[in-house]
Design an enzyme around this catalytic site. Structure first.
Site, PDB file in Angstrom:
ATOM      1  CB  SER A 187      -1.869   7.509  -8.152  1.00 20.90           C
ATOM      2  OG  SER A 187      -2.621   8.535  -7.608  1.00 20.90           O
ATOM      3  CG  HIS A 390      -1.701   6.968  -3.018  1.00 23.90           C
ATOM      4  ND1 HIS A 390      -2.908   6.464  -3.466  1.00 23.90           N
ATOM      5  CD2 HIS A 390      -1.259   7.769  -4.011  1.00 23.90           C
ATOM      6  CE1 HIS A 390      -3.173   6.952  -4.661  1.00 23.90           C
ATOM      7  NE2 HIS A 390      -2.192   7.742  -5.016  1.00 23.90           N
TER       8      HIS A 390
END
Ligand SMILES: *[C@@H]1O[C@H](CO)[C@@H](O)[C@H](O)[C@H]1NC(C)=O
Ligand SMILES: *[C@@H]1O[C@H](CO)[C@@H](O)[C@H](O)[C@H]1NC(C)=O
Ligand SMILES: *[C@@H]1O[C@H](CO)[C@@H](O)[C@H](O)[C@H]1NC(C)=O
Ligand SMILES: *[C@@H]1O[C@H](CO)[C@@H](O)[C@H](O)[C@H]1NC(C)=O
Length: 416
Positions: A187, A390
Site C-alpha cells: 500500500s 487490499h
C-alpha cells in the site's frame, strides 16, 4: 459477560475523560489509554491481538533484533530484524515497509504459516521490517517532542520516501556489508518507494528488486465514493486539526484504536470485516477470523494529518505529485507555483507489481497506468482470484495459492 465488563469500562473511561479534560471531543480522541494488558489477559483475549512485534515473533520461535535508525532530519525509526534460522543466508537483505495507519506488525500477524516476514525468513532471507516516522514504534526524534512540537507531524509519504527509506536502506547495507537490498512494500509502502526512486534516483543502484503489494500511486479510479466527496475538504480539515494541536491521527494510544481492538476481538466478521469492506473492498471470509481479529488489534498505528491531506490532494489533482504547500509555500519549497509531479521514468530499478482484482484503493486501471510508466517493469501480476482486495496480500487465507510462490520465485531469481 466480557462485553458487559468492557462496555462499562469503556463508558467509565469516556465519562472520565470528558469530565477530566472538560474541553473538546477532539481531546477525547487524543487521550492516552494505558495498555490494559492484565485485563485483556484475564478476559482471555487472543494474545496476538496485543503482543508487539518482538513478542509475537518470539512466541512463534523466531529471534529478532531491534534497531534504531536516525534519518537526516532527526527522526528515529525502529526497524525489526528477523534472524534467519539457516546458516546459509541467501541473497541480499529484504526490507519490508507497511502502509498508512499500519506498522511492521502487518507482515507477521497472519502467523508463522502465512506471515510474509516469517516465510521469507524460513527461506533463508535476512528480513528487516521497518516502521516509518510517527507510527507507534517510530514516534521519536532527536530534538522534537511528538507530544508538544507540531513540527514533528509536518510530513507525508514524501518524507517517508526522501528521508525514511534511504536511511533504512543505508543502515541495512552498512550493517550487512552488502551493496544492495531487496524491498517489499504494501500500500503506501509502495508509494514511499516510488517517491524515493524518483526523487533520489541514485538509490535505484542499491535496489536488487522491489516488490509492490497493492501498489498505490494514481487515484483516478478508486472505488470509495465517500472519500472522493471528502477529498477536496481534506486540506481545511488538516488546518483545523493542526490549529487544535491534533496533527497526529489514529494513533495506537488513542481511543479509536482501543475501540478497534475490543470490537474486533468480539465480532471480527461483522464490525471489523465491514470496516475493511467499506475501505478496501474486502470480501467476507477471505481472511480467517483469527487473523482479522489480530489485525484489528494492530491496525491504527498513527500518522499525520498531512499524510491524509496529501492523499486528498492526489485524489483532487488526479496527479502523482508532491505536497501542495500553497503558491508561496510551493515557490519557497520547490521553486515553482504548482507542486512538481514525481517522475516515474527515473525508477530504473526492477519493479514487480502484485495487483488484486477487487481492491478499492489500488484498482486495476490505476496500476496499469503505473505499470506503463515504469522503465524497468518485471511483471504486473494480477492475482487470479476475483475476491482479493487490499489486505489479502498480507492476511488472505490463500496466500500460498496466489501470492507467496510468485514472490519467492522472483526473489530467488534476482538473488541467486
Ligand atoms: C514489546 O513489549 C515488551 C513487553 O511489554 C516490552 O518490553 C518491549 O519494550 C516492547 N517492544 C517495543 C518495541 O515496543
Ligand atoms: C540453505 O540451507 C537450508 C537448510 O538449512 C536448505 O534447505 C537450503 O536449500 C539451503 N539454501 C541454499 C541456497 O543453499
Ligand atoms: C556502519 O556500521 C559500523 C559497524 O558495523 C558502525 O560502527 C558505523 O557507525 C555504521 N555507520 C553508519 C553510517 O551507520
Ligand atoms: C513543512 O515542511 C515543508 C518541507 O520541509 C516546508 O516547506 C513547510 O514550510 C513546513 N511547514 C510548516 C508549517 O512548518
Amino acid at each position: 459477560m466480557e462485553i458487559i465488563i468492557l462496555s462499562v469500562l469503556y463508558l467509565l473511561h469516556v465519562g472520565f475523560v470528558s469530565c477530566g479534560s472538560g474541553t473538546t471531543g477532539y481531546k477525547l480522541l487524543n487521550f492516552a489509554i494505558p495498555d490494559a494488558r492484565l485485563l485483556k489477559k484475564s478476559l482471555r483475549f487472543d494474545e496476538d491481538i496485543y503482543l508487539n512485534f518482538t513478542e509475537l515473533a518470539h512466541k512463534y520461535k523466531y529471534s529478532t533484533e531491534e534497531h534504531h535508525v536516525a534519518t537526516d532530519d532527526g527522526y528515529i525509526l525502529t526497524v525489526f530484524r528477523i534472524l534467519p534460522k539457516c546458516r546459509n543466508i541467501t541473497g541480499y537483505p529484504i526490507i519490508l515497509l507497511h502502509g498508512i495507519f499500519d506498522s511492521s506488525d502487518v507482515f507477521i500477524l497472519a502467523g508463522p504459516q502465512n506471515g510474509l516476514g516469517y516465510v521469507l525468513t524460513d527461506n533463508c532471507y535476512d528480513v528487516w521490517a521497518a516502521n516509518h516516522r510517527g507510527n507507534v514504534y517510530s514516534r521519536k526524534h532527536v530534538a522534537l517532542d511528538p507530544n508538544k512540537d507540531s513540527e514533528y507531524w509536518n510530513y507525508s509519504f514524501d518524507e517517508h520516501g526522501v528521508y525514511d527509506l534511504p536511511a533504512v536502506i543505508d543502515y541495512v547495507m552498512n550493517s550487512t556489508g552488502l551493496p544492495k537490498v531487496n524491498y517489499i512494500g504494501h500500500s503506501q509502502g509502495t508509494t514511499d518507494f516510488f517517491t524515493m526512486a524518483s526523487l533520489k534516483p541514485d538509490y535505484n543502484a542499491k535496489i536488487q528488486l522491489s516488490v509492490h503489494l497493492a501498489p498505490v500511486v494514481f487515484w483516478k479510479n478508486f472505488g470509495i465514493p465517500v472519500l472522493k466527496f471528502l477529498a477536496p475538504s481534506v486540506n481545511s480539515l488538516k488546518d483545523a486539526l493542526d490549529k487544535a494541536g491534533l496533527s497526529e491521527v489514529l494513533a495506537k494510544h488513542q481511543l479509536a484504536h482501543v475501540f478497534m481492538e475490543y470490537s474486533c476481538r468480539f465480532v471480527p466478521n461483522e464490525i471489523c470485516g465491514t470496516g475493511l469492506y467499506i475501505t478496501t473492498g474486502y470480501k467476507s471470509g477471505t481472511i480467517s477470523s483469527r487473523t482479522l481479529s489480530a489485525a484489528g488489534g494492530h491496525l491504527f498505528s498513527g500518522t499525520s494529518t498531512k499524510s491524509l491531506a496529501h492523499l486528498g490532494q492526489l485524489i483532487t489533482s488526479q496527479k502523482f505529485q508532491r505536497f501542495d504547500e500553497g503558491t508561496s509555500g510551493n515557490i519557497q519549497r520547490y521553486g515553482t507555483r504548482l507542486p512538481p509531479e514525481y517522475d516515474l521514468s527515473k525508477v530504473t530499478s526492477p519493479v514487480l507489481l502484485m495487483t488484486a482484482q477487487n481492491d478499492y484503493l489500488s484498482p486495476l486501471e490505476d496500476v496499469k497506468e503505473l505499470a506503463s510508466k515504469l522503465p524497468n517493469l518485471v511483471e504486473n501480476v494480477i492475482i487470479p482470484n476475483p475476491t482479493w482486495s487490499h489486505n489479502n496480500h498480507l492476511w488472505g487465507k490463500d496466500v500460498w495459492k496466489f501470492e507467496l510462490p510468485k514472490i519467492l520465485e522472483y526473489i530467488k531469481y534476482y538473488n541467486s
